[in-house]
Structures are given as structure tokens and as C-alpha cells.
Design a protein around this motif. Structure first.
Motif, mmCIF file in Angstrom:
data_model
loop_
_atom_site.group_PDB
_atom_site.id
_atom_site.type_symbol
_atom_site.label_atom_id
_atom_site.label_comp_id
_atom_site.label_asym_id
_atom_site.label_seq_id
_atom_site.Cartn_x
_atom_site.Cartn_y
_atom_site.Cartn_z
ATOM 1 N N PHE A 10 24.582 92.235 -99.029
ATOM 2 C CA PHE A 10 25.559 91.319 -99.682
ATOM 3 C C PHE A 10 26.236 92.218 -100.912
ATOM 4 O O PHE A 10 25.920 93.246 -101.076
ATOM 5 C CB PHE A 10 25.119 90.135 -100.511
ATOM 6 C CG PHE A 10 24.318 90.562 -101.800
ATOM 7 C CD1 PHE A 10 25.062 90.240 -102.919
ATOM 8 C CD2 PHE A 10 23.084 90.990 -101.977
ATOM 9 C CE1 PHE A 10 24.443 90.559 -104.277
ATOM 10 C CE2 PHE A 10 22.512 91.331 -103.162
ATOM 11 C CZ PHE A 10 23.263 91.098 -104.454
ATOM 12 N N ALA A 11 27.505 91.668 -101.162
ATOM 13 C CA ALA A 11 28.354 92.664 -101.968
ATOM 14 C C ALA A 11 28.496 91.827 -103.190
ATOM 15 O O ALA A 11 28.520 90.629 -103.205
ATOM 16 C CB ALA A 11 29.705 92.901 -101.266
ATOM 17 N N THR A 12 28.702 92.520 -104.525
ATOM 18 C CA THR A 12 29.079 92.016 -105.719
ATOM 19 C C THR A 12 30.440 92.483 -106.119
ATOM 20 O O THR A 12 30.732 93.594 -105.654
ATOM 21 C CB THR A 12 28.073 92.012 -106.640
ATOM 22 O OG1 THR A 12 28.163 91.217 -107.725
ATOM 23 C CG2 THR A 12 27.703 93.458 -107.097
ATOM 24 N N LYS A 18 30.450 92.479 -115.046
ATOM 25 C CA LYS A 18 31.154 92.379 -116.246
ATOM 26 C C LYS A 18 30.925 90.854 -116.843
ATOM 27 O O LYS A 18 30.390 90.803 -118.192
ATOM 28 C CB LYS A 18 32.557 92.527 -115.990
ATOM 29 C CG LYS A 18 33.159 92.525 -117.546
ATOM 30 C CD LYS A 18 34.899 92.947 -117.035
ATOM 31 C CE LYS A 18 35.875 92.474 -118.254
ATOM 32 N NZ LYS A 18 37.077 92.712 -117.746
ATOM 33 N N ASP A 19 31.015 89.695 -116.007
ATOM 34 C CA ASP A 19 30.930 88.459 -116.436
ATOM 35 C C ASP A 19 29.451 88.221 -116.872
ATOM 36 O O ASP A 19 29.150 87.431 -117.807
ATOM 37 C CB ASP A 19 31.367 87.547 -115.590
ATOM 38 C CG ASP A 19 32.831 87.373 -115.660
ATOM 39 O OD1 ASP A 19 33.621 87.926 -116.384
ATOM 40 O OD2 ASP A 19 33.449 86.724 -114.734
ATOM 41 N N ILE A 20 28.701 88.554 -115.964
ATOM 42 C CA ILE A 20 26.972 88.385 -116.092
ATOM 43 C C ILE A 20 26.590 89.039 -117.530
ATOM 44 O O ILE A 20 25.953 88.432 -118.312
ATOM 45 C CB ILE A 20 26.185 88.620 -115.145
ATOM 46 C CG1 ILE A 20 26.700 87.529 -114.075
ATOM 47 C CG2 ILE A 20 24.781 88.730 -115.438
ATOM 48 C CD1 ILE A 20 25.934 88.150 -112.656
ATOM 49 N N SER A 21 26.912 90.260 -117.632
ATOM 50 C CA SER A 21 26.536 90.891 -118.616
ATOM 51 C C SER A 21 27.079 90.272 -120.231
ATOM 52 O O SER A 21 26.461 90.498 -121.114
ATOM 53 C CB SER A 21 27.090 92.443 -118.642
ATOM 54 O OG SER A 21 28.469 92.530 -118.840
ATOM 55 N N ILE A 33 23.511 82.664 -120.123
ATOM 56 C CA ILE A 33 22.380 82.434 -119.162
ATOM 57 C C ILE A 33 21.149 83.559 -119.722
ATOM 58 O O ILE A 33 21.339 84.301 -120.170
ATOM 59 C CB ILE A 33 23.001 82.865 -117.711
ATOM 60 C CG1 ILE A 33 23.523 84.081 -117.574
ATOM 61 C CG2 ILE A 33 23.763 81.863 -117.294
ATOM 62 C CD1 ILE A 33 23.735 84.630 -116.160
ATOM 63 N N GLN A 34 19.991 82.958 -119.219
ATOM 64 C CA GLN A 34 18.624 83.523 -119.719
ATOM 65 C C GLN A 34 18.158 83.870 -118.270
ATOM 66 O O GLN A 34 18.520 83.497 -117.352
ATOM 67 C CB GLN A 34 18.006 82.566 -120.606
ATOM 68 C CG GLN A 34 18.438 82.340 -121.690
ATOM 69 C CD GLN A 34 17.778 81.146 -122.436
ATOM 70 O OE1 GLN A 34 17.584 79.940 -121.996
ATOM 71 N NE2 GLN A 34 16.922 81.526 -123.429
ATOM 72 N N GLN A 81 26.291 76.105 -111.771
ATOM 73 C CA GLN A 81 27.225 75.446 -111.311
ATOM 74 C C GLN A 81 28.417 75.289 -112.444
ATOM 75 O O GLN A 81 29.755 75.438 -112.314
ATOM 76 C CB GLN A 81 26.971 73.738 -110.914
ATOM 77 C CG GLN A 81 26.218 73.989 -109.673
ATOM 78 C CD GLN A 81 25.902 72.334 -109.209
ATOM 79 O OE1 GLN A 81 26.750 71.766 -108.547
ATOM 80 N NE2 GLN A 81 24.729 71.974 -109.853
ATOM 81 N N LYS A 82 27.997 74.847 -113.797
ATOM 82 C CA LYS A 82 28.913 74.802 -114.643
ATOM 83 C C LYS A 82 29.771 76.143 -114.894
ATOM 84 O O LYS A 82 30.793 76.307 -115.371
ATOM 85 C CB LYS A 82 28.387 74.479 -116.068
ATOM 86 C CG LYS A 82 28.990 74.530 -117.332
ATOM 87 C CD LYS A 82 28.208 73.948 -118.541
ATOM 88 C CE LYS A 82 29.198 73.922 -119.751
ATOM 89 N NZ LYS A 82 29.574 75.165 -120.204
ATOM 90 N N LEU A 83 29.033 77.393 -114.818
ATOM 91 C CA LEU A 83 29.471 78.654 -114.962
ATOM 92 C C LEU A 83 30.509 78.978 -113.786
ATOM 93 O O LEU A 83 30.729 80.196 -113.701
ATOM 94 C CB LEU A 83 28.472 79.690 -115.317
ATOM 95 C CG LEU A 83 27.895 79.319 -116.986
ATOM 96 C CD1 LEU A 83 26.675 80.398 -117.183
ATOM 97 C CD2 LEU A 83 28.881 79.306 -118.011
#
Length: 130
Positions: A10-12, A18-21, A33-34, A81-83
Motif C-alpha cells: 500500500f502507499a501513503t 504530516k497530518d498524522i504527526s 488521535i492517540q 471518520q471525523k478526521l
């Protein structure tokens, strides 16, 4: 070579990282997110097929595999879902993964996956208005 699901790629995107960090937190928050949320996200990505869909087992089964309560699984899915990491689709227990973050398949298929995401999110917004 034998085709094995454990070797699917899979690719990211850099945007995903950047957004997750930016939203990782050790404290609770609506827009963060935790670790349990990330665990659920990785579980979902692992279930992703070539159409960017993931059919999930029950929350209890996910919880048993991740050592989380079904309530915590539910909270994580709601937050994802919200994010805009995932969206629920009409197929039972199935979610579409935002291709801006993660996708399976050839980059040439990416445009159609973006179009599907836009259509799903547009339909979802219209459904929420009614």
C-alpha cells in the motif's frame, strides 16, 4: 512466487505523515488521535483491498486482536471518520479509506479513487443535511 496477502503493498502520502504527526497526542482531544486510534487505523489499512475498501469484523473481534474494548474501537472509528481518514459506505461493515492518505494499487488508479472519495463525502454531507 505464491501470492500472499501479507506481501501486498500500500502507499501513503507525505500529507498523511504530516497530518498524522500534527494530531498525535497523549491526551484526549476532539481533533487529536492517540495510540488506540492509530492501532485501529493500521488495522483498517491492513484490511484494505485494491478498491480502497476495508470490510471489518465485529468491534469485539477487532478489540480482541488489538487488546482494546469494543467501546474504544467504536470511539476510534468515529474519530477516524471525523478526521476524514475513512468513511462508512453502504456495504455492511465496510469503510472507504481516504486515498489522499493511503491507497492500494497503482498510482494510475489514484485519480479514480480520489473521485470515489469526493463522491462519497459529497453524498455523506447531503445525507447529513436531511
Amino acid at each position: 512466487m505464491k501470492k500472499d496477502e501479507d506481501y501486498r503493498w500500500f502507499a501513503t502520502t507525505k500529507k498523511a505523515i504530516k497530518d498524522i504527526s500534527k494530531i498525535i497526542s497523549t491526551t484526549k482531544g476532539k481533533n487529536s488521535i492517540q495510540l488506540p486510534d492509530i492501532s485501529v487505523l493500521l488495522f483498517i489499512i491492513n484490511k484494505m483491498d485494491y478498491n480502497n475498501k476495508a470490510k471489518l469484523p465485529t468491534q469485539k473481534e477487532i478489540g480482541e486482536q488489538l487488546n482494546l474494548t469494543p467501546r474504544r474501537i467504536s470511539m476510534a472509528i468515529t474519530k477516524l471518520q471525523k478526521l476524514s481518514f475513512i468513511i462508512k459506505i453502504s456495504e455492511a461493515k465496510t469503510y472507504y479509506i481516504n486515498p489522499s492518505y493511503f491507497y492500494v494499487g497503482d498510482y494510475r488508479d489514484l485519480h479514480s479513487k480520489y473521485e470515489t472519495w469526493k463522491k462519497l463525502t459529497s453524498n455523506s454531507k447531503q445525507d447529513n443535511k436531511h
